[in-house]
Design a protein around this motif. Structure first.
Motif, PDB file in Angstrom:
ATOM      1  N   THR A 205     -18.611  -6.815  -2.187  1.00 50.31           N
ATOM      2  CA  THR A 205     -17.265  -6.693  -1.953  1.00 50.31           C
ATOM      3  C   THR A 205     -16.750  -5.529  -1.238  1.00 50.31           C
ATOM      4  O   THR A 205     -15.952  -5.470  -0.263  1.00 50.31           O
ATOM      5  CB  THR A 205     -16.310  -6.935  -3.213  1.00 50.31           C
ATOM      6  OG1 THR A 205     -16.854  -8.180  -3.988  1.00 50.31           O
ATOM      7  CG2 THR A 205     -14.739  -7.241  -2.724  1.00 50.31           C
TER       8      THR A 205
ATOM      9  N   GLN B  11      -8.310   2.633  -0.783  1.00 50.79           N
ATOM     10  CA  GLN B  11      -8.435   1.007  -0.699  1.00 50.79           C
ATOM     11  C   GLN B  11      -9.196   0.525  -1.887  1.00 50.79           C
ATOM     12  O   GLN B  11     -10.322   0.761  -2.082  1.00 50.79           O
ATOM     13  CB  GLN B  11      -9.052   0.753   0.497  1.00 50.79           C
ATOM     14  CG  GLN B  11      -8.914  -0.911   0.929  1.00 50.79           C
ATOM     15  CD  GLN B  11      -9.311  -1.239   2.150  1.00 50.79           C
ATOM     16  OE1 GLN B  11      -9.123  -0.303   3.169  1.00 50.79           O
ATOM     17  NE2 GLN B  11     -10.141  -2.285   2.191  1.00 50.79           N
TER      18      GLN B  11
ATOM     19  N   GLU C  96      -9.851  -2.856  -4.813  1.00 55.06           N
ATOM     20  CA  GLU C  96      -9.752  -4.327  -4.896  1.00 55.06           C
ATOM     21  C   GLU C  96     -10.107  -4.456  -6.380  1.00 55.06           C
ATOM     22  O   GLU C  96     -11.034  -3.756  -6.757  1.00 55.06           O
ATOM     23  CB  GLU C  96     -10.787  -4.985  -3.841  1.00 55.06           C
ATOM     24  CG  GLU C  96     -10.338  -6.362  -3.714  1.00 55.06           C
ATOM     25  CD  GLU C  96     -11.180  -6.665  -2.340  1.00 55.06           C
ATOM     26  OE1 GLU C  96     -11.461  -8.068  -2.179  1.00 55.06           O
ATOM     27  OE2 GLU C  96     -11.256  -6.125  -1.551  1.00 55.06           O
TER      28      GLU C  96
ATOM     29  N   LYS D  91     -18.215  -5.578   2.082  1.00 56.97           N
ATOM     30  CA  LYS D  91     -17.671  -6.548   3.431  1.00 56.97           C
ATOM     31  C   LYS D  91     -16.237  -6.191   3.554  1.00 56.97           C
ATOM     32  O   LYS D  91     -15.797  -6.325   4.837  1.00 56.97           O
ATOM     33  CB  LYS D  91     -17.717  -7.754   2.621  1.00 56.97           C
ATOM     34  CG  LYS D  91     -17.535  -9.264   3.319  1.00 56.97           C
ATOM     35  CD  LYS D  91     -17.579 -10.315   2.624  1.00 56.97           C
ATOM     36  CE  LYS D  91     -16.388 -10.827   1.625  1.00 56.97           C
ATOM     37  NZ  LYS D  91     -16.547 -11.339   0.764  1.00 56.97           N
ATOM     38  N   ASN D  92     -15.508  -5.562   2.463  1.00 50.45           N
ATOM     39  CA  ASN D  92     -14.091  -5.338   2.880  1.00 50.45           C
ATOM     40  C   ASN D  92     -13.784  -3.717   3.361  1.00 50.45           C
ATOM     41  O   ASN D  92     -12.861  -3.324   3.343  1.00 50.45           O
ATOM     42  CB  ASN D  92     -13.464  -5.813   1.846  1.00 50.45           C
ATOM     43  CG  ASN D  92     -13.375  -7.411   1.413  1.00 50.45           C
ATOM     44  OD1 ASN D  92     -13.867  -8.099   2.353  1.00 50.45           O
ATOM     45  ND2 ASN D  92     -12.979  -7.744   0.475  1.00 50.45           N
TER      46      ASN D  92
ATOM     47  N   ASP E 154     -13.849  -1.454   1.261  1.00 47.85           N
ATOM     48  CA  ASP E 154     -13.003  -0.677   0.189  1.00 47.85           C
ATOM     49  C   ASP E 154     -13.716   0.474  -0.337  1.00 47.85           C
ATOM     50  O   ASP E 154     -14.914   0.813  -0.344  1.00 47.85           O
ATOM     51  CB  ASP E 154     -12.949  -1.800  -1.224  1.00 47.85           C
ATOM     52  CG  ASP E 154     -12.396  -3.028  -0.864  1.00 47.85           C
ATOM     53  OD1 ASP E 154     -11.236  -3.058  -0.255  1.00 47.85           O
ATOM     54  OD2 ASP E 154     -12.854  -4.168  -1.334  1.00 47.85           O
TER      55      ASP E 154
END
Ligand code: UDP
Ligand code: MG
Length: 308
Positions: free
Chosen positions: A110, A190, A192, A113-114, A116
């Motif tokens: 994650t 950032q 998540e 990919k994002n 973060d």
């Protein structure tokens, strides 16, 4: 290859240390990363240290042990672990496997990919926890989130994957009493959250009594807001206003020749004032005690030995 540091605070965890090591290495050995496990022995009174040292002797480059001179609490253990972590990625986990290691690859995925900086976890259920404790926990999140500038996510665990820069930022905060749930979000970045259902600990017992948790919640509120302080100011101000009015009314009544029961009014006014003053002093005391802790500048913990 990138290095992942796994920080594990432990207090009386002789039953879970080995289970934790097995479960976590099974997962991270399959990941495309080097890793180190930093066990912090927070003054355990059982065989926890020996279990850790056995792992350290068997895998010296993989397992590191920070041994405290006594129990300093989970926050201190976490801080010591973070300070010793050298990884490009750092994660914090409980040794009781309530933080499922199986999530680590997903968290990393994650993150990549994002883009973060932090991937945290939050429990969406509190199954297996006493009802009253869940209720207090929910009220705490409701209350504190109304007051503070950053959001503390309900059910967020300390279990999170952080990039080096985030850890450095957390370590740059110098306060003595540390409420990590607050510090983690205070630094920003950032973030998540992955959600999961509550998992009960594999062995042993919870180290948090209701009172300890209540104290923890209170620390969180006092450290991140000064709303209680303003409440007492507000109450004090309102009361002074009301009392001034009442005195004026009494003055007018006696000037108009009416009989007023002075004793009753006086007694209740005095008692009322007494209560408010005590409350205000108590609240000021809360902040004062925090200030006192900070000013003393004591270390959060003392390390007896570091097994590198
Ligand atoms: N812990 C610690 N020092 C303490 C209390 C707890 O290092 O004074 C550790 C404990 O060994 C565990 C983690 O903090 O690895 C979380 O504690 P626990 O599982 O008892 O809390 P719960 O999951 O019930 O909130
Ligand atoms: Mg636990």
């Amino acid at each position: 290859m990138a290095l992942l540091s796994i920080v594990v605070p432990c207090y009386n965890e002789e039953l879970t240390v080995d289970l934790f090591y097995e479960a976590v290495t099974e997962v991270v050995n399959k990941m495309d990363l080097d890793h180190e496990i930093i066990f912090v022995n927070d003054g355990s009174k059982d065989q926890t240290l020996n279990k850790m040292l056995a792992l350290h002797n068997a895998h010296p480059s993989e397992v590191k042990v920070v041994d405290f001179s006594r129990n300093f609490g989970k926050e201190a253990a976490l801080l010591a672990g973070l300070r010793h972590a050298k990884g490009d990625y750092v994660t914090v986990m409980d040794s009781d496997l309530q933080d499922p290691p199986a999530y680590l690859p997903r968290m990393l995925e994650t993150m990549e990919k994002n883009g973060d900086d932090v991937v945290g976890t939050r429990r969406v259920t509190r199954a297996g926890e006493p009802k009253i404790r869940s209720w207090f926990a929910r009220q705490f999140y409701k209350l504190i989130n109304q007051w503070i500038e950053v959001e503390i996510v309900d059910g967020a665990r300390d279990f999170r994957l952080m990039k080096r820069q985030v850890v450095d930022s957390i370590l740059s905060l110098k306060e003595y009493s540390r409420f990590s749930k607050g510090l983690f979000v205070w630094v920003g970045y950032q973030t998540e959250y992955l959600e999961y259902e509550n998992i009960e600990r594999v062995a042993g017992e919870t180290k948090w009594s209701f009172f300890k948790l209540f104290r923890y919640a209170l620390d969180g509120i006092v450290e991140y807001t000064n709303v209680p302080l303003r409440l007492s100011e507000f109450a004090g101000g309102a009361l002074t206003g009301i009392m001034t009015l009442e005195l004026l009314v009494l003055l007018v009544m006696s000037l108009a020749g009416k009989a007023v029961s002075f004793n009753a009014v006086l007694l209740s006014a005095v008692l009322f004032f007494g209560g408010v003053i005590l409350l205000a002093i108590g609240i000021v005391g809360e902040y004062l005690s925090k200030t006192y802790d900070e000013v003393k500048g004591r270390p959060q913990y003392i390390i007896k030995k570091y097994y590198e």
